[in-house]
Design an enzyme around this catalytic site. Structure first.
Site, mmCIF file in Angstrom:
data_model
loop_
_atom_site.group_PDB
_atom_site.id
_atom_site.type_symbol
_atom_site.label_atom_id
_atom_site.label_comp_id
_atom_site.label_asym_id
_atom_site.label_seq_id
_atom_site.Cartn_x
_atom_site.Cartn_y
_atom_site.Cartn_z
ATOM 1 N N GLN A 125 0.340 9.973 -1.633
ATOM 2 C CA GLN A 125 0.582 9.174 -0.933
ATOM 3 C C GLN A 125 1.663 9.815 -0.673
ATOM 4 O OE1 GLN A 125 2.104 5.738 -1.130
ATOM 5 N NE2 GLN A 125 1.374 4.750 0.678
ATOM 6 N N HIS A 193 3.940 8.497 3.587
ATOM 7 C CA HIS A 193 3.270 6.689 3.672
ATOM 8 C C HIS A 193 5.113 6.437 4.616
ATOM 9 C CE1 HIS A 193 4.116 2.769 2.021
ATOM 10 N NE2 HIS A 193 4.792 2.539 1.132
ATOM 11 N N GLY A 194 4.593 6.039 5.559
ATOM 12 C CA GLY A 194 5.388 5.583 7.113
ATOM 13 C C GLY A 194 5.024 3.947 7.249
ATOM 14 N N ALA A 195 4.893 3.741 6.300
ATOM 15 C CA ALA A 195 4.674 2.204 6.254
ATOM 16 C C ALA A 195 5.840 1.836 5.477
ATOM 17 C CB ALA A 195 3.852 1.277 5.880
ATOM 18 N N TYR A 198 9.575 2.940 4.164
ATOM 19 C CA TYR A 198 10.484 4.188 3.515
ATOM 20 C C TYR A 198 11.260 4.896 4.537
ATOM 21 C CZ TYR A 198 8.502 1.735 -0.908
ATOM 22 O OH TYR A 198 8.388 0.711 -1.663
#
Lengths: 514, 451
Positions: A125, A193-195, A198
């Site tokens: 990730q 990690h687009g949630a 961040y």
């Protein structure tokens, strides 16, 4: 693709069906270990044997794929210290080792099953904390976190500054370099990690991004950052590496403070995922919540006592942390905050096990192209629930983090058609489930991770406190197969500089005289 | 000194927040201080709903920062009786007479009945011709304002009010020919001294009053300790109210300033005849009751001119019927045509200063006595440049004739003597003041111009 394999003598099981991605990646079953962090590594981001042992324990438990912990692409983008990073080529050997061991451990999970005896996949990730830098470490004492905005993180008050365009290009390249390193390490793919608030969320979210340039404003502009990252990764890895995007189905930015804007909606997320798929994303991993932690993520309780014990490490991280800590430690306000936290999740405590994001993921599954699998996270740990979701075609895979920490052999349990729902009547000699307990969603692991090694800290699940601690400390036990010595490389930089050969002063003088 | 430690970003942000909080608290405190000042300590005079009462007791600004603290003013006659007219002999006699007629109550009885014994200052200041209405602490022409403590000053009525002695109550009613008007008697009822507003204060000796204040200030006993002890003694006897701790602290601080102010005035007015003089000093003629040197104090106080030996002691004028005077040659030397300017100058003469002049309250009085509105005065070409004023600021309108009643001559006129006087007027007065009282608008024949 993804034809159903009838298992001998089993009911209509969908969990142990392989999942093939358009990138060519094949995962042997539909269970993913979701990204979950732990302070196992060296301060400067070099991985440790403890992390190898930690990750392989899940592979041995039978999950089809492990998504690594939050892996910062730069020191400035870390969330806490002691997390393995991917900011430099000298980290590649470690990730190569972890990939190798995870692959191997996966084969040991179901040795007699022709399909499930395959390797456990390992996806890195790639992450950047942005302004959600809970503990930046000594390297970041004199800089503000990078973000899309100048406004501080509203929960902890972590200071940040809006990135300049050259900084954006630099961070995009850091992501691409991270992907290249993952590829060189032989990992099976990368996840962006687009949630959960961040950096990529900080660009995507309409509640956070207040830029007026081409990276802010319209949804297309807000998505430009993540699309550039996908594009750069595809270029850097020649389109050969599996890339998936973890994103919020909805931001719920007003969950904690109702006066804030709600942020992105499901329609926004669908639009962004569509663009990401066009840019080359091979799968979508669905979560929700615009900050971390968020009442919806990780779904569960707010453990006030643990917050009092372990949140103190963040007191120097932001300008709201002292205020928050006073709330947590207050006799009345702490429990009130806990009630508020549980109320604002919007999902009853007993319904967390149904999957807090399942219906969002189902909507995405309906709208997105069929060849792009949708994986969902958020509270799953019941075989029946997961199987129903898969059978109904709501999702293609389920990722689990904290319930797996509690029971790492959950896939093995599912494989034998055991479920927590059956625990009350199953004979004790038939299955040890009678003596075990599911994850209680207490979220104590969440706060302990700030200062302690990651593990299950729910004492009610263990006969004694010492048993619990023994299980947590398992990762540090010396096992020969994971010793660094066996690969011939010490932990730390793979090619350390040879120490300068300092000769004694007299001999130098002597040489000069000679 | 070790080098200053560099703050990390969070510590710097906390420091900035602390500075902001301190600033906000500071601003809040400042607001509280301003609010306290505005609601409790703001210099506010005692105001009167009734315009007539305002003329008698309302402030025009002379009771402001230069005003004499009321508590000190009350005990000056009993502390320095020797500087009162006639060496205080009449004052002491009046006190003795009063105490003989109504012996003072003991403090214990006073605290039971919650009353006070009469204060000695009434007898004291009566010696200068000031008129005390029954039950009033201040004489007509004195105003009161709270500048941290209560202070007193003079207003228009001090020079433009007096009494007419009539023979009976019926004769008093003839003054105004108005059954609704009730005469106010000053002094003993049997003296029938009726208060008439707007008439010259023919019995008031302003020079004696000023001299009294100056001589008190010159006295070595004019110290805060002695005066506060005197106030305490009078309070113990129940004649004056007891000072609070804060009042006594403020008065203690202010007595020095008061003394130096009075001494400054005394130096400026050193030519007053009642002050002690050395041989060869230039001394003005004594004013006497009902008269004043109108311009010498201006020259020495307002302008700081050197003493040129010229004095102009004259009678106080009446101030009835002001409206027709606009455009006439006003002041005693006729050097101004604006009633508005004349009102300001007269206020300065009553002790206020250009800074402390309470313009709105002064104009309320001006309206009541029938002065024209100031904006009309400003339209006049002649005269000095005037301050533009908004009449909306004034609560009182400027009625055409004013509200102050103009009295009649209450006594019988001897027609023989009147006819003789008319002849004298035509012979000696009419050349300047016009024949038949026809309100000449200019000096008809100015002997100075001719010269």
């Amino acid at each position: 693709m993804n034809e159903t394999i009838q298992r001998q003598g089993k009911d209509d099981d969908r969990i142990f069906q392989p999942l093939t991605f358009r990138s060519g990646l094949v995962v042997k079953n539909r269970l993913f270990r979701s990204n979950v962090s732990g302070r196992f590594d060296h301060y400067d981001g070099h991985g440790s044997d403890a992390r190898i042992k930690w990750e392989t324990s899940f592979a041995e438990g039978g999950v089809g794929c492990i998504i690594s912990s939050f892996t910062p692409v730069s020191v400035r983008g870390r969330i806490l210290v002691n997390y393995a990073m991917i900011d430099d080529d000298d980290k590649i050997p470690f990730w190569r080792r972890i990939g190798k061991y995870v692959h191997e451990a996966g084969t040991r999970a179901f040795p007699n099953d022709p399909v499930q005896s395959g390797s456990c996949k390992y996806i890195m990730q790639l992450s950047h904390s942005g302004r959600q830098r809970d503990g930046g470490g000594v390297e970041n004492v004199f800089n503000r976190a990078q973000s899309s905005t100048n406004r501080n993180d509203y929960f902890h008050g972590i200071l940040c500054e809006a990135m300049t365009k050259s900084e954006i290009h630099e961070v995009v390249q850091q992501f691409a370099e991270g992907a290249r390193r993952a590829q060189e390490a032989g990992l099976d793919g990368v996840e962006l990690h687009g949630a959960n608030g961040y950096l990529i969320t900080q660009y995507l979210s309409s509640a956070i991004n207040d830029r007026s340039d081409e990276y802010g404003g319209t949804l297309r502009n807000r998505a430009r950052f993540v699309l550039e990252i996908i594009d750069a990764i595809k270029q850097k890895t020649h389109g050969e590496l599996h890339v998936q995007l973890k994103t919020n189905a909805a931001d719920f930015d007003n969950a904690l403070y109702p006066w804030r804007k709600p942020g992105n909606t499901l329609n926004d997320a669908l639009q962004v995922c569509g663009w990401a798929i066009d840019a080359g994303a091979d799968a979508i991993h669905v979560s929700s919540g615009s900050i971390f932690p968020h009442p919806r993520n990780p779904p569960g309780d707010f453990p006030v006592a643990d917050a009092i014990n372990w949140y103190d490490i963040m007191l120097s991280s932001g300008v709201n942390t002292r205020f928050n800590y006073k709330i947590f430690t207050n006799r009345w306000l702490g429990p009130l905050f806990r009630l508020w936290w549980n109320y604002r999740r919007g999902v009853a405590y007993q319904d967390i096990k149904q999957g807090v994001n399942l219906e969002f993921a189902a909507a995405m599954r309906r709208e997105l192209p069929k060849e792009i699998p949708v994986i969902v996270t958020g509270g799953f740990q019941h075989r029946g629930v997961i199987n129903d979701a898969l059978r109904a075609g709501k999702v293609d895979g389920v990722s689990i983090a904290r319930p797996l920490i509690a029971n790492r052999d959950l896939p093995k349990l599912f494989y034998q058609e055991m479920d927590w729902a059956d625990a009350s009547w199953m004979p004790a000699d038939k299955w040890p489930l009678r003596h075990r307990k599911p994850c209680s969603y207490c979220n104590k692991c969440l706060f302990n991770d700030l200062e302690n090694p990651l593990g299950c800290y729910d004492q009610t699940r263990y006969p004694t406190y010492d048993v619990m601690i023994d299980e947590i400390m398992e990762v540090f036990k010396d096992l020969e197969q994971y010793q660094s010595a066996c690969t011939g490389t010490p932990p730390g930089p793979s090619s350390p500089q040879a120490p300068v050969d300092l000769k004694p002063l007299e001999s130098q003088e002597g040489d000069h005289a000679a | 000194m070790p080098p200053k430690e560099r703050l990390d970003v969070v510590a710097a942000a906390y420091a900035q927040r602390r500075r902001r909080i301190v600033f906000a608290i500071g601003m809040l405190l400042a607001l509280v201080v301003v609010a306290i000042f505005w609601y409790y300590l703001r210099p506010l005079p005692v105001d009167y709903a009734n315009a007539k009462e305002h003329f008698k007791y309302g402030s025009i600004g002379s009771d402001s920062y230069d005003g004499i603290p009321l508590a000190v003013w009350r005990i000056l006659p009993e502390t320095f009786p020797e500087y009162l007219p006639h060496g205080g002999e009449n004052y002491l006699r009046a006190i003795a007479l009063r105490d003989q007629q109504q012996p003072p109550a003991t403090p214990a009885r006073l605290s039971l009945s919650k009353t006070r014994n009469p204060s000695n200052h009434i007898e004291g200041y009566s010696q200068f011709g000031f008129m005390f209405e029954s039950g009033r602490e201040l004489p007509v022409g004195f105003s009161q304002r709270r500048v941290y403590v209560d202070r007193v000053g003079l207003n228009c009525a001090v020079c433009h009010s007096s009494t007419v002695k009539v023979n009976s109550t019926d004769q008093a009613y003839k003054l105004y020919n108005d059954p609704d008007w009730k005469p106010v008697f000053i002094g003993k009822p049997e003296e029938y001294r009726v208060l008439v507003l707007g008439m010259p204060a023919h019995a008031m000796d302003l020079e004696a009053y000023f001299t009294f204040l100056f001589r008190c200030a010159e006295d070595g006993r004019f110290t805060s300790d002695i005066l506060l002890a005197a106030i305490d003694r009078a309070a113990a006897a129940g004649r004056v109210p007891k000072l609070s701790l804060i009042e006594s602290a403020i008065i203690k601080r202010s007595i020095g300033t008061l003394r130096s102010t009075l001494l400054t005035r005394r130096k400026q007015l050193h030519y007053l005849a009642l002050l002690p003089h050395s041989a060869g000093d230039v001394v003005s003629p004594q004013f006497g009751p009902g008269r004043v040197d109108t311009f010498s104090p201006y020259k020495s106080i307002q302008f700081g001119f050197p003493l040129d030996g010229t004095f102009g002691v004259s009678d106080y004028p009446s101030i009835w019927n002001q409206r027709p005077r606009e455009g006439m040659n006003l002041h005693w030397d006729g050097n101004n045509q604006s009633v508005f300017e004349r009102n300001i100058s007269a206020s300065l003469g009553a002790g206020t200063t250009p800074v402390e002049l309470d313009m709105n309250r002064m104009l309320r009085t001006a309206a009541w006595i029938g002065s024209p509105p100031p904006n009309r005065a400003a339209e006049l070409k002649s005269g000095p440049e005037l301050i533009p004023l908004k009449t909306e600021e004034l609560k009182s309108p400027f009625p055409r004739h004013g509200e102050m009643k103009i009295p009649n001559y209450p006594f019988a006129v001897n027609s023989v003597l009147a006819a003789e006087g008319a002849k004298h007027y035509q012979e000696y007065c009419a050349s300047c003041h016009g024949s038949n009282g026809d309100w000449s608008r200019a000096l008809i024949d100015d002997p100075l111009d001719n010269a």
